[in-house]
Design a protein around this motif. Structure first.
Motif: not given
Length: 599
Positions: A85, A88, A204, A224, A278, A394, A461, A542
């Motif tokens: 994480t 993320d 997420y 995740s 994801f 990503w 990301l 994502y």
């Protein structure tokens, strides 16, 4: 002024009802200074801010050496989840939250920063309204953002994920207050009363659609890392908490009866985790009118799930398609973009991944029967970075960036830290740029990111494709981790035209999520593909999502055009006489004689 267009559903092909009302508004894009070029307008548009993370935790054993036994000693994955994480903590979502017809942007600031809600002023600039709106999240571990009208009242609400046991947020849109400012209230704990952060510590957000055909939107949450190491659940009877059915007032966890939990708990052991879902997307891949699920997942967990129409899903995943070529080793799916890339009337699926041609990005050609063929090798063009070699990919999105009638693909990259054991000597994952795979119209793509100004080298990301300035071409917003949020304006020339469609649905799905929109030219002189297709979606890119509208680049087509809409309730409509370079909103008319639901 924008007016709604109400039109006949279930009309015969190429026939318009005598009571048809057609209304559209037109706009002409401004002339480009550099045709096809993207210009960084982050500073001038007022959206500059830095994402900052306060957590970058490594255990004494480190990421690679942590065993499943080690992970199972703790209630949350103190080894892998916390290492995971720390890269993320970001996300971006696009949507018109205040209903003024202009797309706005919400962006997370990281656990060491503050979230922004950028209201579109309509003059190329934005104003941060996060504090006034009540969404200025600060100092919290969060990833993922999604605008969606969960309660079907016509305005957009906001989902935000939570990491390391932090409860997700569902901000209900309260509409304007006495001063005309739109505000939000977090109602997640009451609307998702049975949600457990012990079972799902890393949320997420994900995607929404009406999977059961009852007229309202349901949600599939992305996770995740399961908190239970090699197992998707800790104890028999536990739920993976993926699929939640909307019952009109609250959401009910139906992961077990829908057989989602059984699918994930039954995956083979040996990967880092079975539940790294994801980037999920609801999309009808077998064209039976029901939304299925495509789920890009890390560590070999990517799945193709068919909606069986009885409340359950079946796993149709072809294992070999999610392995490294010529091996039995799994690949690491991250971002996801769905679209009809070859204009054959079937949805295809791009998955951003890691490293090289061996286990990198994948492009799956859909056949319309819930099966796919991996065509990534055929999509490569000589002399460019092959589509399969997208660094450490990503968030991804599909959009016709040059308005030539062919969907392109953009995805962001990045995974940096000192001593990263995955960094090869070539520096493949250090200072890596975003990539823009531009379609050549013949099944191949060329990475033109540097040429067109999209090779941002932040630690990307999340990404959102959104025509924020309403000039008829798609702009790009990027959520960088530990770096600047970015906004790139598309300065495409006016020689390539467009038609952009938004829908107003009936009942509890007012944005017609799940509708399929088909555009055709009725001008015999317009040659090329016979039709273009889009889906009204709440994407799972994502930790990010796109603007919900159907943007069609039409290239040199002159039109006029017709639009066919296949509504989520199964009915169809046809609207003709649409001009080039048009924004049009089409409203569904309730037909009480037609039975809703899937049959």
């Amino acid at each position: 002024m924008e007016n709604e267009s109400k039109f006949c559903r279930k009309c015969p092909a190429n026939t318009l009802g005598p009571w048809l009302l057609v209304a559209a508004f037109f706009s002409q894009p401004s002339l480009a200074t550099q045709p096809g070029q993207f210009v960084d307008v982050t500073a001038t548009s007022g959206v500059y801010f830095l994402n900052s993370s306060s957590q970058a935790i490594f255990t004494t054993q480190g990421f690679l050496n942590a065993t499943d036994a080690d992970i199972n000693l703790v209630p949350r994955m103190v080894a892998r989840a916390e290492v995971s994480t720390f890269w993320d903590d970001a996300g971006v979502a696009a949507g018109d939250y205040d209903g003024d017809g202009l797309p706005d942007l919400f962006a997370l600031g990281g656990s060491g920063g503050t979230a922004r809600l950028f209201r579109n002023n309509g003059d190329g600039k934005f104003t941060n309204k996060a504090a006034i709106a009540g969404v200025a999240i600060s100092g919290e571990m969060r990833a993922g953002a999604m605008f969606a009208d969960y309660d079907g009242d016509g305005d957009l609400d906001l989902f935000v994920g939570g990491l390391l046991g932090v409860m997700p947020k569902l901000y209900r849109n309260n509409g304007p207050d006495g001063l005309g400012e739109t505000t939000f209230t977090d109602v997640f704990s009451s609307v998702f009363a049975s949600y457990s952060t012990a079972l799902s510590p890393n949320n997420y957000v994900g995607t929404m659609a009406d999977y059961d055909g009852d007229g309202d939107l349901d949600v599939f949450f992305a996770h995740s890392m399961s908190p239970f190491g090699p197992a998707a659940i800790a104890n028999p009877g536990d739920s993976t908490q993926h699929l939640w059915r909307n019952d009109g007032a609250t959401f009910i966890d139906v992961s077990i009866p829908a057989e989602i939990t059984a699918i994930y708990d039954g995956l083979p052991s040996g990967s880092l985790s079975k539940d790294q879902t994801f980037s999920p997307n609801f999309v009808d891949i077998n064209e039976d009118g029901r939304p299925d699920l495509l789920i890009a997942s890390d560590a070999g967990g990517s799945r193709v799930l068919r909606n069986d129409g009885d409340g359950t899903f079946s796993d149709l995943t072809v294992k070999a398609q999610f392995e490294r070529q010529g091996t039995n080793q799994v690949v690491a799916g991250m971002g996801s973009a769905v679209g009809d890339f070859d204009n054959d009337g079937h949805f295809d699926w791009f998955v951003s991944q890691i490293r090289t041609a061996l286990d990198g990005n994948r492009l799956y050609k859909g056949k319309g029967d819930a099966t796919f063929t991996d065509v990534v090798q055929e999509a490569v063009t000589f002399g460019s970075i092959g589509m399969e070699s997208g660094h450490w990919g990503w968030g991804a999105c599909a959009a016709d960036l040059d308005n030539d009638r062919n969907l392109d693909i953009v995805h962001v990259n990045g995974r940096y830290w000192d001593g990263n054991p995955f960094n090869p000597p070539s520096g493949l994952f250090s200072n890596t740029p975003a990539v823009a795979f531009i379609s050549n119209g013949n099944g191949t793509f060329t990475n033109r990111a540097a040429e067109i100004g999209l090779d941002d080298r932040g630690e990307g990301l999340g990404i959102s494709c959104v025509d924020y300035d309403r000039d008829g071409d798609v702009d790009i917003a990027i959520s960088n981790f530990r770096g600047s949020f970015k906004l790139f304006r598309n300065t495409l020339s006016t020689s390539a035209g467009f038609v952009t469609v938004t829908l107003t649905g009936v009942g509890k799905n007012p944005h017609a999520i799940g509708a399929r929109v088909i555009l055709r030219s009725t001008n015999p002189a317009d040659t090329g593909p016979t039709q273009l297709m889009r889906q009204m979606s709440i994407d799972g890119n994502y930790v990010s999502s796109n603007l919900t509208e159907a943007h069609f680049g039409i290239g040199t087509w002159q039109g006029p055009f017709e639009v066919e809409v296949r509504w989520p309730d199964g009915q169809t409509s046809l609207l003709g006489a649409i001009a080039r370079n048009t924004f049009v909103n089409l409203a569904e008319v309730q037909d009480t004689a037609y039975k809703n639901g899937f049959e």
